[in-house]
Scaffold this motif. Sequence first.
Motif, PDB file in Angstrom:
ATOM      1  N   GLU A   1       1.808  -3.203   9.265  1.00  0.00           N
ATOM      2  CA  GLU A   1       2.871  -2.562   8.502  1.00  0.00           C
ATOM      3  C   GLU A   1       2.285  -1.980   7.224  1.00  0.00           C
ATOM      4  N   MET A   2       2.684  -0.751   6.906  1.00  0.00           N
ATOM      5  CA  MET A   2       2.146  -0.084   5.714  1.00  0.00           C
ATOM      6  C   MET A   2       3.076   1.059   5.310  1.00  0.00           C
ATOM      7  N   PRO A   3       2.896   1.630   4.095  1.00  0.00           N
ATOM      8  CA  PRO A   3       3.694   2.797   3.722  1.00  0.00           C
ATOM      9  C   PRO A   3       3.540   3.935   4.722  1.00  0.00           C
ATOM     10  N   ILE A   4       4.622   4.674   4.956  1.00  0.00           N
ATOM     11  CA  ILE A   4       4.591   5.793   5.896  1.00  0.00           C
ATOM     12  C   ILE A   4       3.480   6.774   5.523  1.00  0.00           C
ATOM     13  N   TYR A   5       3.299   7.020   4.224  1.00  0.00           N
ATOM     14  CA  TYR A   5       2.245   7.944   3.795  1.00  0.00           C
ATOM     15  C   TYR A   5       0.876   7.468   4.270  1.00  0.00           C
ATOM     16  N   ASP A   6       0.585   6.183   4.080  1.00  0.00           N
ATOM     17  CA  ASP A   6      -0.737   5.663   4.454  1.00  0.00           C
ATOM     18  C   ASP A   6      -0.986   5.795   5.952  1.00  0.00           C
ATOM     19  N   ALA A   7       0.029   5.466   6.756  1.00  0.00           N
ATOM     20  CA  ALA A   7      -0.124   5.591   8.208  1.00  0.00           C
ATOM     21  C   ALA A   7      -0.330   7.051   8.607  1.00  0.00           C
ATOM     22  N   ALA A   8       0.438   7.951   7.979  1.00  0.00           N
ATOM     23  CA  ALA A   8       0.320   9.379   8.295  1.00  0.00           C
ATOM     24  C   ALA A   8      -1.084   9.888   8.002  1.00  0.00           C
ATOM     25  N   MET A   9      -1.652   9.440   6.889  1.00  0.00           N
ATOM     26  CA  MET A   9      -3.000   9.898   6.538  1.00  0.00           C
ATOM     27  C   MET A   9      -4.052   9.367   7.528  1.00  0.00           C
ATOM     28  N   LYS A  10      -3.829   8.147   8.035  1.00  0.00           N
ATOM     29  CA  LYS A  10      -4.751   7.605   9.040  1.00  0.00           C
ATOM     30  C   LYS A  10      -4.701   8.450  10.315  1.00  0.00           C
TER      31      LYS A  10
END
Length: 891
Positions: free
Chosen positions: A747-756
């Motif tokens: 689980e992580m911020p949507i921004y962080d997942a999107a950047m991955k």
Amino acid sequence: MIPGSDSLKTKKTLTAGGASYAYYSLDEASKQIGDISRLPFSLKVLLENLLRFEDDRSVSVDDIKAFADWVKNGKTSREIAYRPARVLMQDFTGVPAVVDLAAMRDAMKNLGEDPEKINPLAPVDLVIDHSVMVDYFGHADSFEKNVDREYERNGERYQFLKWGQGAFDNFRVVPPGTGICHQVNLEYLAQTVWTADYKGETYAYPDTLVGTDSHTTMVNGLSVLGWGVGGIEAEAAMLGQPISMLIPEVIGFKMTGRLPEGATATDLVLTVTEMLRKKGVVGKFVEFYGPGLDHLALEDQATIANMAPEYGATCGFFPIDEETLRYLKATGRSESRVALVEAYAKEQGMWRTKDTPDPVFTDTLELDLSEVTSSLAGPKRPQDRVTLSDAPKNFSTALDKEYGKGGEAGKRVAVDGEDFDIGHGDVTIAAITSCTNTSNPSVLIAAGLVARNAHEKGLKVKPWVKTSLAPGSQVVTDYLDAAGLTDDLNSLGFNLVGYGCTTCIGNSGPLPPAISKAVNENDLAVASVLSGNRNFEGRVSPDVRANYLASPPLVVAYAIAGSMNINLTTDPIGKDKDGKDVFMKDIWPSNKEIAEVVREHVTAKMFATRYADVFKGDEKWQAIDAGDGQTYRWPKSTYVANPPYFEGMTKEPKPIEPISGARVLALFGDSITTDHISPAGSIKEDSPAGEYLKSHQVPVSEFNSYGSRRGNHEVMMRGTFANIRIKNRMVPGTEGGVTKYVPTGEEMPIYDAAMKYKADNVPSVVFAGKEYGTGSSRDWAAKGTILLGVRAVIAESFERIHRSNLIGMGVLPLQFKDGDSWEALGLTGDEEVTIAGVDKITPRTDVKVTIKFANGDTKEIEALVRIDTADELDYFRNGGILHYVIRKLAA
């Protein structure tokens, strides 16, 4: 304005006020295309627009003939190219639009072309009204302190806007501290009938506009056809591109009777909003008609027109009549303009009288104004009307069902350092705010009279209530002063805090620290009462759960009562100097008293004086050194940055990349608003945007709001899908912008997942339910989406503006068919999604979506492509509307 070829020969000459004007005659057109006399007034405005620009390319004679077919059938599927006369912006949405214009100049230069080609072709007015925050309140110097703080926070943005004012032709800026864009538009900018010179002739035509704020619709009360669009669409309009649209269905809303004693324009608009939401008018025009219009002041009509986004319509239009002329005169418009409006409207069949035959409508509904009662709307949607007597019951239900605290109704907690306690349902914010009501002298005078009567009886506002008065224009201060009501409002803490859009957009400022601490440490469900038009979850204040829309006099009454648990129709709201109970009816003024004060103290001279130097600004504005030059210097700034949209752009569009093996970034339910999607309100320290600002040495105290940083894509993309109340069903039981990064299950911020995902060149998609993208025309809801790497949004239905904005940024909107939904398909977010043939799509066709589940199973469904027109397809194929415009101008 460059008129078309006029194949139907409808151009004629009109004389008014001693001057001659060229115009395009609807009467002449009807002789050739068929009877259009009973076309709705709003569609007559669109028809005139096509007559004026008919060129057999973007506008054909067949497009014009479609209006005669509309009269026969009450609808048509015809697509038209519409060119509004002008564009209106506020600074939250205007800054990124001007950023894009500046970036487009850079892109044009990089393509070896002249950057001066990027220039507004239609007049643009930008009103700086969204940046003032209520940091200081309840004191005589609150206004001055808030303005000082506003300039401290926003110096970099204001420097940029002032550069734009000098760099671009056809671009004017109304400086801070002047008023709300919609009220400045209604009171000054709008003309009802517009004029422009071309080749030695002066042309007269209906005043029309699009605006980068959804409440642009307010000016339809003055018979000016306008609605909100995304900044993206507005930029295209000001760069000379037509707005592609279907000739809309028009719902006729008949009004009869007159408002009863004690009912306000706010009570009326909340009733209208509830009725039209129930009717279903998304994507349609609403036009008001019937004998009830004879008993509505234009300011009341503007209040109703303002809330078109809340009832879901494209606009809510009122035709030109005697009341229009009265208002134009009362607000200081010239005699020659008033004469032109009357002559033009009568000549064109756009003049309403009580004997005018009813237009033909697609469908109708009716309201007897005498049945309107005192109302609020809440606790989280503007269409959820509550009668005043039912307000305590409504909050009690929300406390149980919405907030899960039904067994804590009487809970109260001490406030550190104070001699009072607070509990569930206490009103912590009472704000007279927003364009909805502060354009309307009747409700502001009513608020002042309630304050006067309360003051005389010795009533006080409860100590836990944050009070504020943020008028829509400086004229409000003039007439409250003239009526002697300012001191009474001040005595209850309703001191002037600024001229601008405050509480309604989340610029309510912080609650006093001790109250905020008591609310958050004890998880209290406290309330706000505001005279605004928006009360979505998490919007007004991060500390306030329940938000109720109400008229300005009711805001004052609730500030005195201090709680949503009190029934203002039956319970005392306080005690007088002698300790006797005082009821709301004891301090409520009569309709006659309100009307007399308005008539005596609201004068045309006030408007003429206040708007004489509207673009000049105060000493602070005049002292800003903005520099010059045709392209911007782009200094290092966390407010304004050169966006990456045009990196690597070529003169010809590249093929659209396939969407294969995409990951799900979020699963959303129904009614996800642009407030949920787009960054808005305060920036949390531990959020991705907060971390970015801290890494650039910005202290938390200087974070400002997301709205103020809309010119910096790095901040805004980090705040996309980060609303504190958004619920991503991929992570059940959570609120806020979190998701599951599927490859690791983390689980992580949507921004962080999107950047991955972006780093691995993996596309992403978003699934949603019904009414995806309701609310304001927030272009960052679409810009942030594409910058996060989202290639498609698949939803059960879309709100009009957001669907258009997604396409404008190159994101594909797809709509479920045949009762499908992500829930019915059993999605959890662990799936991979492939969309076939994105490089070959055409408007409103079906595409195949293949869903591969974590266990290896697959499902195929058909989804409807919600690219509705050929122009929208061009934008999508170019990677967005701005790329399309640059390539067209470069060619």
